[in-house]
Write a protein that holds these residues in place. Structure first.
Motif, PDB file in Angstrom:
ATOM      1  N   LYS A  56       0.852  -1.185   0.000  1.00 33.22           N
ATOM      2  CA  LYS A  56       0.000   0.000   0.000  1.00 33.22           C
ATOM      3  C   LYS A  56       0.890   1.237   0.000  1.00 33.22           C
ATOM      4  O   LYS A  56       1.969   1.229   0.596  1.00 33.22           O
ATOM      5  CB  LYS A  56      -0.902   0.029   1.234  1.00 33.22           C
ATOM      6  N   VAL A  96       3.893   0.676   2.596  1.00 33.12           N
ATOM      7  CA  VAL A  96       3.707  -0.211   3.750  1.00 33.12           C
ATOM      8  C   VAL A  96       3.120  -1.535   3.273  1.00 33.12           C
ATOM      9  O   VAL A  96       2.664  -1.664   2.139  1.00 33.12           O
ATOM     10  CB  VAL A  96       2.775   0.430   4.810  1.00 33.12           C
ATOM     11  N   GLU A  97       3.143  -2.516   4.169  1.00 32.77           N
ATOM     12  CA  GLU A  97       2.595  -3.852   3.882  1.00 32.77           C
ATOM     13  C   GLU A  97       3.176  -4.430   2.591  1.00 32.77           C
ATOM     14  O   GLU A  97       2.467  -5.008   1.765  1.00 32.77           O
ATOM     15  CB  GLU A  97       1.062  -3.800   3.822  1.00 32.77           C
ATOM     16  N   THR A  98       4.483  -4.282   2.437  1.00 31.92           N
ATOM     17  CA  THR A  98       5.158  -4.744   1.228  1.00 31.92           C
ATOM     18  C   THR A  98       5.645  -6.181   1.388  1.00 31.92           C
ATOM     19  O   THR A  98       5.896  -6.656   2.498  1.00 31.92           O
ATOM     20  CB  THR A  98       6.362  -3.844   0.929  1.00 31.92           C
TER      21      THR A  98
END
Length: 892
Positions: A2, A29-31
């Motif tokens: 994201k 983020v949330e990679t």
């Protein structure tokens, strides 16, 4: 993956901004992966990103990003980023927007002013009509507006925007910001009315401490307004602009001022929209102000926290006083239901004395809001001032009326995001940390003020410089300081590069208004510009902004401040200090409010402290030269880089020749002298251990209590830690008796005090002449807690969080300490916890970040995420995105 926190100039979807050197930031983020390998940046004319006008794709694109393309003012642009990481994860961001200022670059409207006396507050009004057909054609609505001194605009009785104290505080001699608003939701078919309330503010009202706080009209003596309302659609445009057809009415604001407060007569408020006949006159054209109208460069002022009363007190003096439990900057709102003509008076103060309301330390500032009731139910607040307060005395209401009035304190500060948080096992330390952040919020009211309550509230450069590092861990500051530095540069231009004590520079204007002669910078007398530490704000603030945010574009812009200050110092040293590479002439604040000459006990005497102020000025001379050399090298200015570096080395040698008396020893036996000599590398590396031991010997003489002022306090704990004396630095932090940070916490402080003994042990105030309970300078200790206790730091080798050296320091008097800092690449977290003989370190590295981990001493029996690892392997490892836990044996 994201993509979040998409900002232009560190703001979400801004409109009406300056398009010069715009930058874009975002976070992933949330990679799945650890770092980006390819980024595509797109700008389009439509929110579907179909009419693309600029795009770039490269592995080099990173936040902050400055695309080289030309924007048109007044046009809305839409942008997005697409990121691919090293695991093949791909994400397209949402669509964000930005928009510059007036499409024509200048206003169609004229500056207008009322016919009546410039002492009477006006409301400027314009009635216009919109047909149903026109409303249907309108696709875009903008109000471009500026009012002096302050303004609030309303359309059909509804406030335009959620900003306050517009157009904010600049040096109006040079530039004046105007604001841009989308007003589409406020318009209606048929008759519409725009009303603009004007008040004194910084431009026209009483301001500054000169002439006993009674001087006014620093920048102008007339209320002024300019506005263009542009309503447009396909082939359609309608403009309503300020001209002599606008109505003028006497305002319900009977008086207003930054210091004294406001009187608002709600009996007159009800008729503003419909007033006719003799109550109304026409505006007249006015001479335009000297300063250039400029789109927004700074950040807007917004209302933030809303705080309910913690207690309603009946004092021994028979007063009703509301305690909000927290000192803030802003105002109080309440609902009035008292009878017509009743006056409700709110008086604002920081502290109680003997249980009674008190505000003598505000000096000449009346800090009062008076509301005159219309007899109707109204929600009341101040509109054109702000107060620094915890306590509010209420007159004109019974206790039952106070309880029904739903009182609420509203915190007002610049709209910048909180980025840093700290928690420890010691609740008093947590309160101290909270106090530092509240003092920052309370003093970031458009400019970095010294205090928010008394008859001062000026942008003191020394305070801002000292706290700028701490401020940038706590909150996202680059846009806020950019505006401040723009004003500073204008004023450096008129002073041969010297930096005023306060920015905007009301001291120079005040002196000129009093017809006093120009200050001689070579004399050791209080003036208005040119002191070290205060003037070094021109170098240290831009450098801190670069270290924290990696914004090379804005560093380039602010390099002019840095260079001008360095050239001024060189001129002073060569022309007035015999060219011996020491800055030992003129006035300097020294170690302001230091205790080593009984500074607190001595009242207003000996405020410069016990450290030779020319040693302080020379060390800062050296430091600013070297910082500016580094900035010049980053910007490719090779000649400047060499010039300032060589000069810095010469100054360092001169300092050592004069003050060094032996290995790690100098002739000035104060905490501050050793702290800054250690921190700024006056000592050679092989002298550091002895220097640290000498500092400890001085500390022993003070029974392990600080004796420092504004300069020394900033670096004392860091210098101790640098020389291997973290334990003593923790002792200073944890001391609870005077003088210490926790001394004021124990006395109920909710912000940072100006003086170590602002209150005496019995709670009585130590003096009124210069005594604020809301000054952030001594709150600079929080930078040490972020960087050396919890271990998250930035420096010239680890800029903007791209790589961080995590260096926590443990002390068994705390069972845990942890911090998080949201940096440009993402959020770093670091902390430690002691449990019996084991210390557990934990830290988090965000996507696109890296870290190395160096504990404060060589630890043994180490595991990393459960696996054994040697100390050498641990400190040599580079950590990428992830959560890490290190356990080790602990011995103090």
């Amino acid at each position: 993956m994201k993509i979040v926190d998409q900002k232009c100039n560190y703001q979400f979807n801004p409109i009406g901004i300056s398009l010069e050197d715009i930058v874009f930031t975002w976070k992933c983020v949330e990679t799945l992966g650890t770092k980006s390998v390819k980024t595509r940046f797109i700008i389009a004319e439509d929110d579907k990103i179909e009419k693309v006008i600029h795009q770039e794709e490269s592995s080099e694109i990173a936040s902050p990003y400055h695309p080289e393309f030309i924007c048109d003012a007044g046009k809305t642009y839409y942008w997005k980023v697409c990121v691919t990481d090293d695991a093949g994860d791909y994400c397209e961001s949402g669509v964000s927007s930005f928009e510059g200022g007036h499409p024509d670059g200048q206003f169609s409207g004229m500056w207008i002013t009322p016919k009546f006396s410039h002492e009477l507050h006006p409301v400027m009004r314009k009635v216009f009509s919109l047909t149903k057909d026109e409303l249907e054609k309108i696709k875009k609505t903008r109000l471009y507006i500026c009012g002096l001194g302050l303004y609030e605009a309303y359309i059909n009785g509804q406030k335009v925007g959620n900003d306050y104290l517009t157009p904010y505080f600049t040096d109006y001699r040079y530039w004046i910001q105007y604001q841009t608003y989308d007003i589409g939701k406020l318009l209606k078919e048929g008759e519409n009315t725009v009303t603009v309330y004007l008040a004194n503010g910084w431009y026209k009202g009483k301001f500054g401490y000169m002439a006993y706080g009674q001087m006014c009209e620093y920048y102008g003596d007339k209320f002024l307004l300019i506005a263009d309302m542009i309503l447009s659609g396909d082939g359609f445009e309608k403009r309503i602009c300020t001209d002599e057809s606008w109505d003028c009415l006497k305002s319900p604001v009977a008086s207003s001022g930054i210091y004294d407060g406001e009187v608002w007569d709600f009996r007159k408020q009800k008729n503003i929209l419909g007033a006719q006949g003799r109550e109304v006159s026409k505006a007249v054209a006015a001479k335009e102000p000297v300063g250039k109208l400029t789109p927004m460069i700074g950040t807007p002022l917004r209302a933030h926290e809303r705080i309910k009363p913690s207690e309603i007190l009946l004092t021994p003096a028979g007063e009703y006083v509301i305690d909000f439990g927290q000192e803030i900057s802003g105002w109080v709102e309440f609902t009035n239901e008292t009878e017509k003509d009743n006056r409700v008076v709110l008086e604002y103060g920081e502290v109680l004395q003997k249980g009674n309301f008190y505000r003598d330390n505000l000096r000449t500032a009346e800090a009062k809001y008076t509301y005159i009731s219309s007899g109707d139910k109204d929600r009341a607040r101040a509109h054109f001032t702000f107060f620094g307060f915890r306590y509010v005395k209420v007159s004109g209401m019974t206790l039952e009326e106070i309880k029904r009035a739903d009182f609420e304190a509203v915190a007002l500060y610049s709209d910048i995001a909180e980025t840093g948080f700290i928690e420890t096992s010691n609740e008093k330390i947590n309160r101290l940390i909270s106090n530092t952040k509240w003092s920052q919020k309370d003093n970031f009211v458009d400019i970095p003020t010294d205090c928010p309550q008394r008859d001062e509230r000026c942008g003191w450069t020394g305070d801002a410089q000292i706290f700028s590092g701490s401020a940038s861990y706590h909150m996202e500051t680059p846009s806020f300081f950019r505006k401040y530095l723009k004003d500073m540069l204008f004023e450096q231009g008129e002073k041969n590069g010297a930096v005023p004590y306060v920015v905007p520079d009301v001291l120079t204007i005040g002196r000129e208004k009093m017809a006093e002669p120009e200050h001689d910078l070579t004399e050791d007398k209080w003036g208005e510009a040119g002191s070290s530490v205060w003037g070094d704000a021109a170098v240290i603030i831009p450098w801190n902004m670069y270290l924290h945010y990696g914004n090379k574009v804005w560093l380039s812009e602010q390099y002019a401040n840095m260079k001008a200050w360095c050239d001024f110092m060189i001129h002073m040293e060569e022309e007035h200090c015999q060219g011996k590479r020491l800055w030992d002439c003129g006035f300097h604040f020294g170690d302001w409010l230091s205790l080593d000459v009984e500074g607190d006990a001595a009242g207003m005497d000996n405020l410069e402290g016990g450290t030779d102020k020319y040693f302080v000025s020379s060390v800062y001379y050296m430091t600013s030269l070297e910082i500016t050399s580094k900035a010049a090298a980053i910007l490719g200015k090779k000649e400047d880089a060499e010039k300032y570096h060589v000069r810095s080395l010469e100054v360092r040698k001169a300092i050592r020749d004069k003050y060094r008396t032996g290995n790690g020893t100098i002739s000035i036996n104060t905490q501050t002298a050793y702290a800054i000599a250690i921190w700024f590398d006056v000592f050679d590396e092989d002298e550091t251990e002895v220097a640290g031991n000498n500092l400890i010997e001085i500390l022993k003489k003070w029974k392990y209590h600080l004796a420092t002022g504004f300069v020394g306090t900033t670096f004392l704990c860091s210098a101790l830690t640098k020389t291997g004396h973290a334990k003593e630095a923790f002792t200073l932090l944890l001391n609870e008796d005077y003088p210490s940070w926790l001394y004021e916490v124990n006395l109920g402080a909710t912000t940072i005090w100006e003086r170590w003994n602002s209150l005496l042990p019995d709670g009585s105030i130590s003096g009124t002449e210069m005594n604020s309970l809301n000054h952030y300078a001594y709150g600079a200790i929080v930078e040490w807690i972020y960087t050396m206790v919890c271990g998250i730091s930035v420096d010239e080798d680890h800029v903007a969080g791209k790589k961080v050296c995590i260096t926590p320091h443990v002390d068994e008097r705390l069972s845990f300490a942890r911090a998080s800092v949201d940096m440009p690449v993402g959020k770093y977290e670091s902390g430690w916890e002691i449990n019996n003989d084991t210390v557990t370190y934990s830290f988090t590295v965000p996507f696109d970040g890296e870290a190395v981990f160096v504990p404060d001493k060589e630890i043994t029996d180490i595991t990393l995420n459960g696996d054994s690892i040697s100390f050498d392997e641990l400190v040599k490892r580079t950590f990428s995105k992830g959560n890490y836990e290190i356990k080790a044996s602990y011995r103090q």
